[in-house]
Design an enzyme around this catalytic site. Structure first.
Site: not given
Ligand code: ADP
Length: 199
Positions: A30, A33, A102
């Site tokens: 979680s 990203g 997953s």
């Molecule tokens: P997940 O779906 O895996 O739970 P999210 O996408 O909801 O994660 O959240 C990831 C967070 O990390 C977001 O706030 C995003 O902006 C931040 N973040 C920072 N750097 C990155 C990166 N390189 N790739 C993806 N998300 C990133």
């Protein structure tokens, strides 16, 4: 690689993607990203007028798998149902993006085998980084004991052994991760040479 070169390269690669059914399965902790990268990839594919669907774990748990909990059995059932829908879409030539923690290798392997056209994307960030981001405040609640069975805290996460793509989101930009995924989709959907073209 400078930014301009990167964007030009991405546009060239995107325009080569064909409409062939494929499931791109994003797994990771979680806050690693998954949703962020998935949404960006989704937008790129839609811009190319490709048929694409995004099955996001959080939304799926409010609908398709509503009522399931976080025991191993329920987590496996969650993945199985997502895999079932992804399979139906994939065989109808949709590019399916799945973002779901997953956590179990065997469950991911099962959906890979069922679907066939499958690309696994390991969205990898250290637990400490995910916890620092704490996008939904869930890590804090898990540490406080308000949530049990939280992946990475008191529930397991089994990293992929041979993912097609790894996005190390603590070290690379969203754009870099998106480029890698788009390249993997291009390779997976590259048209096989027709029999006529074979010597
Ligand atoms: P997940 O779906 O895996 O739970 P999210 O996408 O909801 O994660 O959240 C990831 C967070 O990390 C977001 O706030 C995003 O902006 C931040 N973040 C920072 N750097 C990155 C990166 N390189 N790739 C993806 N998300 C990133």
């Amino acid at each position: 690689m400078n930014m301009l070169h990167n964007i030009e390269q991405l546009e060239r690669v995107e325009s080569q993607i064909t409409q062939k059914g494929l499931t791109v399965w994003f797994t990771g902790l979680s806050g690693a990203g998954k949703t962020t990268i998935c949404q960006a990839v989704y937008n790129k594919l839609i811009e190319q007028s490709l048929k694409v669907e995004h099955l996001d774990g959080d939304l799926v748990r409010q609908t398709l798998t509503k009522g399931l909990g976080f025991s191993r059995v329920d987590r496996e059932e969650n993945i199985r149902r997502i895999g079932f829908v992804a399979h139906l879409l994939t065989r109808n030539d949709v590019i399916v993006l799945v973002s779901a923690i997953s956590p179990y290798r065997s469950a991911r392997q099962e959906v890979r085998q069922q679907i066939g056209a499958f690309v696994e994307v390991f969205v990898n960030a250290p637990l400490s980084v995910c916890e620092q981001r704490d996008v939904k405040g869930l890590y804090q609640r898990a540490r406080n004991g308000e949530i049990q069975r939280f992946t990475g805290i008191d529930d397991p996460y089994e990293s992929p052994l041979n993912p097609e793509v790894t996005c190390s989101t603590a070290e690379e930009t969203i754009e870099q991760s998106v480029t890698k995924v788009i390249q993997a989709i291009t390779i997976a959907n590259f048209p096989a040479p027709s029999a006529d073209n074979l010597d």
